[in-house]
Design an enzyme around this catalytic site. Structure first.
Site, PDB file in Angstrom:
ATOM      1  N   TRP A  95      33.064  -0.026 -27.000  1.00  0.00           N
ATOM      2  CA  TRP A  95      34.417   0.399 -26.654  1.00  0.00           C
ATOM      3  C   TRP A  95      35.274  -0.835 -26.866  1.00  0.00           C
ATOM      4  O   TRP A  95      35.158  -1.816 -26.132  1.00  0.00           O
ATOM      5  CB  TRP A  95      34.489   0.881 -25.205  1.00  0.00           C
ATOM      6  CG  TRP A  95      35.811   1.469 -24.840  1.00  0.00           C
ATOM      7  CD1 TRP A  95      36.205   2.758 -25.022  1.00  0.00           C
ATOM      8  CD2 TRP A  95      36.918   0.801 -24.215  1.00  0.00           C
ATOM      9  NE1 TRP A  95      37.486   2.926 -24.568  1.00  0.00           N
ATOM     10  CE2 TRP A  95      37.943   1.755 -24.068  1.00  0.00           C
ATOM     11  CE3 TRP A  95      37.150  -0.494 -23.775  1.00  0.00           C
ATOM     12  CZ2 TRP A  95      39.173   1.448 -23.496  1.00  0.00           C
ATOM     13  CZ3 TRP A  95      38.369  -0.808 -23.209  1.00  0.00           C
ATOM     14  CH2 TRP A  95      39.370   0.163 -23.069  1.00  0.00           C
ATOM     15  N   CYS A 129      31.031  -0.357 -23.192  1.00  0.00           N
ATOM     16  CA  CYS A 129      29.971  -0.745 -24.106  1.00  0.00           C
ATOM     17  C   CYS A 129      28.609  -0.510 -23.452  1.00  0.00           C
ATOM     18  O   CYS A 129      28.438  -0.708 -22.253  1.00  0.00           O
ATOM     19  CB  CYS A 129      30.051  -2.199 -24.540  1.00  0.00           C
ATOM     20  SG  CYS A 129      31.604  -2.649 -25.289  1.00  0.00           S
ATOM     21  N   HIS A 132      65.008  16.755 -10.589  1.00  0.00           N
ATOM     22  CA  HIS A 132      65.692  15.460 -10.662  1.00  0.00           C
ATOM     23  C   HIS A 132      65.524  14.821 -12.036  1.00  0.00           C
ATOM     24  O   HIS A 132      65.558  13.596 -12.153  1.00  0.00           O
ATOM     25  CB  HIS A 132      65.195  14.535  -9.543  1.00  0.00           C
ATOM     26  CG  HIS A 132      65.560  15.066  -8.189  1.00  0.00           C
ATOM     27  ND1 HIS A 132      66.829  14.993  -7.684  1.00  0.00           N
ATOM     28  CD2 HIS A 132      64.833  15.751  -7.277  1.00  0.00           C
ATOM     29  CE1 HIS A 132      66.874  15.589  -6.492  1.00  0.00           C
ATOM     30  NE2 HIS A 132      65.664  16.055  -6.228  1.00  0.00           N
ATOM     31  N   ARG A 187      29.559   5.237 -22.421  1.00  0.00           N
ATOM     32  CA  ARG A 187      30.162   3.944 -22.086  1.00  0.00           C
ATOM     33  C   ARG A 187      31.081   3.424 -23.191  1.00  0.00           C
ATOM     34  O   ARG A 187      31.772   2.427 -23.016  1.00  0.00           O
ATOM     35  CB  ARG A 187      29.068   2.901 -21.831  1.00  0.00           C
ATOM     36  CG  ARG A 187      28.134   3.252 -20.697  1.00  0.00           C
ATOM     37  CD  ARG A 187      27.076   2.193 -20.547  1.00  0.00           C
ATOM     38  NE  ARG A 187      27.653   0.926 -20.157  1.00  0.00           N
ATOM     39  CZ  ARG A 187      27.867   0.534 -18.912  1.00  0.00           C
ATOM     40  NH1 ARG A 187      27.542   1.331 -17.923  1.00  0.00           N
ATOM     41  NH2 ARG A 187      28.395  -0.637 -18.646  1.00  0.00           N
ATOM     42  N   GLU A 220      43.414  14.106 -20.490  1.00  0.00           N
ATOM     43  CA  GLU A 220      42.368  13.244 -21.062  1.00  0.00           C
ATOM     44  C   GLU A 220      41.416  13.993 -21.995  1.00  0.00           C
ATOM     45  O   GLU A 220      40.909  13.413 -22.933  1.00  0.00           O
ATOM     46  CB  GLU A 220      41.606  12.463 -19.988  1.00  0.00           C
ATOM     47  CG  GLU A 220      40.754  13.282 -19.079  1.00  0.00           C
ATOM     48  CD  GLU A 220      40.085  12.461 -17.990  1.00  0.00           C
ATOM     49  OE1 GLU A 220      39.729  11.305 -18.227  1.00  0.00           O
ATOM     50  OE2 GLU A 220      39.904  13.006 -16.884  1.00  0.00           O
ATOM     51  N   ASN A 224      28.366  -6.906 -23.652  1.00  0.00           N
ATOM     52  CA  ASN A 224      29.267  -6.020 -22.916  1.00  0.00           C
ATOM     53  C   ASN A 224      30.113  -6.913 -22.029  1.00  0.00           C
ATOM     54  O   ASN A 224      29.576  -7.796 -21.351  1.00  0.00           O
ATOM     55  CB  ASN A 224      28.417  -5.050 -22.080  1.00  0.00           C
ATOM     56  CG  ASN A 224      29.258  -4.173 -21.172  1.00  0.00           C
ATOM     57  OD1 ASN A 224      30.453  -4.020 -21.393  1.00  0.00           O
ATOM     58  ND2 ASN A 224      28.637  -3.609 -20.161  1.00  0.00           N
ATOM     59  N   GLY A 225      31.437  -6.720 -22.023  1.00  0.00           N
ATOM     60  CA  GLY A 225      32.304  -7.528 -21.164  1.00  0.00           C
ATOM     61  C   GLY A 225      33.397  -8.203 -21.965  1.00  0.00           C
ATOM     62  O   GLY A 225      33.642  -7.849 -23.120  1.00  0.00           O
ATOM     63  N   GLU A 239      45.440  15.180 -10.250  1.00  0.00           N
ATOM     64  CA  GLU A 239      44.117  15.224 -10.871  1.00  0.00           C
ATOM     65  C   GLU A 239      44.055  16.320 -11.934  1.00  0.00           C
ATOM     66  O   GLU A 239      43.452  16.134 -12.997  1.00  0.00           O
ATOM     67  CB  GLU A 239      43.042  15.426  -9.790  1.00  0.00           C
ATOM     68  CG  GLU A 239      41.635  15.643 -10.305  1.00  0.00           C
ATOM     69  CD  GLU A 239      41.070  14.491 -11.148  1.00  0.00           C
ATOM     70  OE1 GLU A 239      41.735  13.452 -11.271  1.00  0.00           O
ATOM     71  OE2 GLU A 239      39.978  14.666 -11.704  1.00  0.00           O
ATOM     72  N   LYS A 262      33.434   5.650 -19.912  1.00  0.00           N
ATOM     73  CA  LYS A 262      33.128   6.107 -18.560  1.00  0.00           C
ATOM     74  C   LYS A 262      33.369   5.033 -17.508  1.00  0.00           C
ATOM     75  O   LYS A 262      33.869   5.308 -16.429  1.00  0.00           O
ATOM     76  CB  LYS A 262      31.670   6.561 -18.527  1.00  0.00           C
ATOM     77  CG  LYS A 262      31.209   7.142 -17.207  1.00  0.00           C
ATOM     78  CD  LYS A 262      31.709   8.541 -17.056  1.00  0.00           C
ATOM     79  CE  LYS A 262      31.340   9.167 -15.733  1.00  0.00           C
ATOM     80  NZ  LYS A 262      32.318  10.200 -15.361  1.00  0.00           N
ATOM     81  N   LYS A 267      43.080  15.560 -15.787  1.00  0.00           N
ATOM     82  CA  LYS A 267      41.946  16.238 -16.464  1.00  0.00           C
ATOM     83  C   LYS A 267      42.416  16.851 -17.768  1.00  0.00           C
ATOM     84  O   LYS A 267      41.771  16.713 -18.794  1.00  0.00           O
ATOM     85  CB  LYS A 267      41.423  17.355 -15.577  1.00  0.00           C
ATOM     86  CG  LYS A 267      40.184  17.388 -14.812  1.00  0.00           C
ATOM     87  CD  LYS A 267      39.043  16.506 -14.894  1.00  0.00           C
ATOM     88  CE  LYS A 267      39.203  15.077 -15.144  1.00  0.00           C
ATOM     89  NZ  LYS A 267      38.870  14.108 -14.193  1.00  0.00           N
TER      90      LYS A 267
END
Ligand code: F6R
Length: 605
Positions: free
Chosen positions: A76, A2, A501, A28, A485, A100-101, A478, A600, A482
């Protein structure tokens, strides 16, 4: 999560400034947005599901006027689905706020308030916070005392910008475990989650700390303790430049940020080894009594840590654990006095990584934060703080900050190797030479021609696998993150020997497999694993170092990366993986810089 921006000025231009601020903060969170402006002394709230552009349309449709004071939010979702009703601002009685939170005791507080006759329209904890403040204000009619009381009642994390309907020229703010700063302009003042929201107006800001309450108007900010004592604050000047937060000629921030990776390396080398590798003995702390390292982080930052683990354990022979922060903090880690806990984080605000840091500190263990944001909680609280020097990263998917993390951790491993006399003069000279060529090699890799064609082979598929061994396995993780996402292709990374396996059963004709091979000692084994998937129909894209005797026929396509000393190999090899993910997502028409469901900075646990 947020983003908050608030404005108090002399000119009636709140909507323009707040929308501009929200656009800068959209990284955000971007599932809904809203703002409240004070028009002729009355608070007018407009909200929209979706992005800031949807809010802009809603403002236009409502012919919304601008005021001299306003608060705004991009969300968010944590409590309640992303819809207009759950979007901020939330109003209860005389109070309108953005938050926010997460308020952890929201359910208890809500039950008490319902008993008192309050009713709620949204599913959010933020509306409950507005009611807590409103209820307290009805009793004492003093805003400072009301907010100080609410501060003690609300558990969890919060950053608030608050309007009271009976004082519409002021905005109040307070925060706990969520960022909030106050921008000081000329006859105008801002409150924001981060400086990018008001940087086109001022680069002067003051930091709001825990247990502080700010009253902001066009003249500036008055900050008090919870007990009501004045606090004298220093005004700081940010060195973030306006061009750091624009896309320039690039179509996306992500591409711009990949292009900036070589600058990050240059800055790191200038800061930590201006004259050569041996500078690391002075520019980094003395870690002489450290016998074990725990690297703790989330997501890409953790994958950067996994590269470092390979280097520290295999090359420097120091016991190293690398663990995701949300597991580490509950894993009852074995702490001891010769342990160093290294926290890696772009934002420095990731809730689980902060909690892991605090846990280590509580046990008297030395903590080192490797962070991009020097104003962040981790930078402030860790015993040692090092800066990634990546500059502002806006694309939600990290690239240049990850690259900086890998590079700094490589220097850190080299420092340990120097301390332990594990590098001879020739090796130091080679590392030095390779470091000096790194930037230009990175540029060449960025401009290599293959990525669009390779992406075309991946884009039609719904699954993609990444394989590698050792350091290349850490890079594969990574690479897979990438791709998944930003392109929404299901991507998984495996130690190359592990595919057979179980997962190899998913390989069918054309399934893309990206294989990484940069280590001569592991080449034969990785080639065997490539043949195993190829025999089952996989379309193999090989990323190999140029010193290896690879028969290109083993793969369908190949990208050759320069061979470097293992300490440095990860810094360049990641570039093709980032660009393949980028081009694939572009070809699939995905929203590159703001992938769905993500934000983010993950300030919730
Ligand atoms: C992926 C990504 C995330 C972050 C993770 C940690 O592209 O950006 O996986 O790496 O959320 O964030 P920081 O580094 O801010 O602690």
């Amino acid at each position: 999560m947020c983003g908050i921006i608030a404005y108090a000025g002399q000119q009636a231009r709140s909507n323009t400034i707040l929308l501009e601020g929200l656009r800068a903060l959209e990284y955000r969170g971007y599932d809904s947005a809203g703002l409240a402006s004070v028009i002729n002394g009355r608070i007018q709230v407009i909200k929209a599901k979706g992005k800031v552009s949807d809010l802009q349309d809603a403002l236009a449709a409502a012919h919304a006027q601008s005021g001299t004071v306003g608060i705004a939010h991009t969300r968010w979702a944590t409590h309640g689905e992303p819809n207009e009703c759950n979007a901020h601002p939330h109003t209860n009685g005389i109070v309108t706020l953005v938050h926010n939170g997460i308020i952890e005791n929201c359910q208890e507080l809500k039950a008490e308030l319902i008993q008192k006759g309050y009713s709620f329209h949204s599913d959010t904890d933020s509306e409950v916070a507005a009611a807590v403040i409103n209820e307290a204000y009805q009793r004492c009619k003093d805003k400072q005392k009301t907010l100080a009381y609410a501060y003690t009642q609300l558990k969890g994390s919060f950053a608030f910008a608050i309007l009271f309907a009976d004082d519409p020229t002021s905005i109040y703010a307070m925060r706990k475990n969520s960022p909030l700063i106050i921008g000081i302009g000329t006859n105008e003042t801002f409150i924001a989650s981060d400086i990018s929201a008001f940087l086109s107006y001022t680069n002067r800001y003051i930091e709001l700390k825990h247990d502080e309450i700010a009253k902001v108007d066009e003249r500036g900010a008055i900050i008090k303790t919870l007990d009501g004592d004045f606090i004298q604050k220093t005004i700081k000047k940010s060195d973030v430049q306006a061009h750091d937060i624009t896309k320039g000629d690039f179509p996306h921030y992500m591409l711009k940020e990949i292009h900036e990776e070589s600058h990050v390396i240059t800055r790191l080398l200038e800061r930590y080894m201006p004259h050569g590798v041996n500078d690391l003995m002075q520019t980094m702390d003395d870690f002489a009594n450290i016998e074990e390292i725990h690297i703790v982080a989330c997501g890409s930052a953790m994958y950067a840590g996994m590269i470092a683990k390979v280097l520290l354990e295999q090359k420097v022979r120091i016991r190293t654990i690398c663990e995701v922060a949300s597991e580490y903090r509950y894993a009852n880690p074995l702490f001891h006095p010769h342990l160093l806990v290294v926290l890696i984080s772009q934002s420095g605000e990731t809730a689980d990584t902060i909690a892991a840091m605090r846990l280590a500190k509580e046990h008297g263990v030395k903590t080192l934060a490797l962070v991009n944001n020097r104003e962040s909680t981790m930078a402030r609280e860790a015993d040692l703080f090092y800066e990634i020097l990546a500059g502002k990263e806006i694309s939600v998917a990290t690239t240049k900050a990850y690259c900086g993390q890998v590079a700094w951790m490589a220097l850190f491993a080299i420092k340990f190797a120097l301390m332990r006399h594990q590098l001879n003069e020739t090796e130091i000279t080679v590392i030095q030479q390779e470091l000096s060529q790194l930037s230009s090699q990175m540029e060449q890799l960025i401009h290599a021609p293959h990525y669009k064609a390779i992406a075309a082979a991946i884009a039609p598929y719904s699954d993609c696998y990444f394989i590698g061994r050792g350091l290349d396995y850490a890079l594969s993780l990574e690479g897979a993150l990438k791709l998944k996402e930003i392109s929404y292709i299901h991507a998984e990374a495996y130690g190359a020997g592990e595919m057979k396996h179980g997962t190899i059963s998913l390989i069918t004709q054309g399934t893309p497999v990206i294989a990484i091979a940069t280590d001569a000692a592991l080449l034969d084994k990785t080639i065997s694993n490539i043949k195993e998937v190829k025999a089952r129909g996989a379309h193999v894209i090989l990323i190999a170092a140029d010193h290896l005797p690879v028969d290109k026929a083993v793969a369908d396509e190949a990208i050759i990366v320069p061979h470097l000393n293992p300490f440095l190999q990860g810094i360049t090899t990641i570039i093709p993986l980032q660009l393949i993910a980028y081009e694939t997502a572009v070809q699939r028409g995905c929203e590159i810089d703001q992938p769905r469901n993500l934000a983010k900075s993950v300030t919730v646990e």
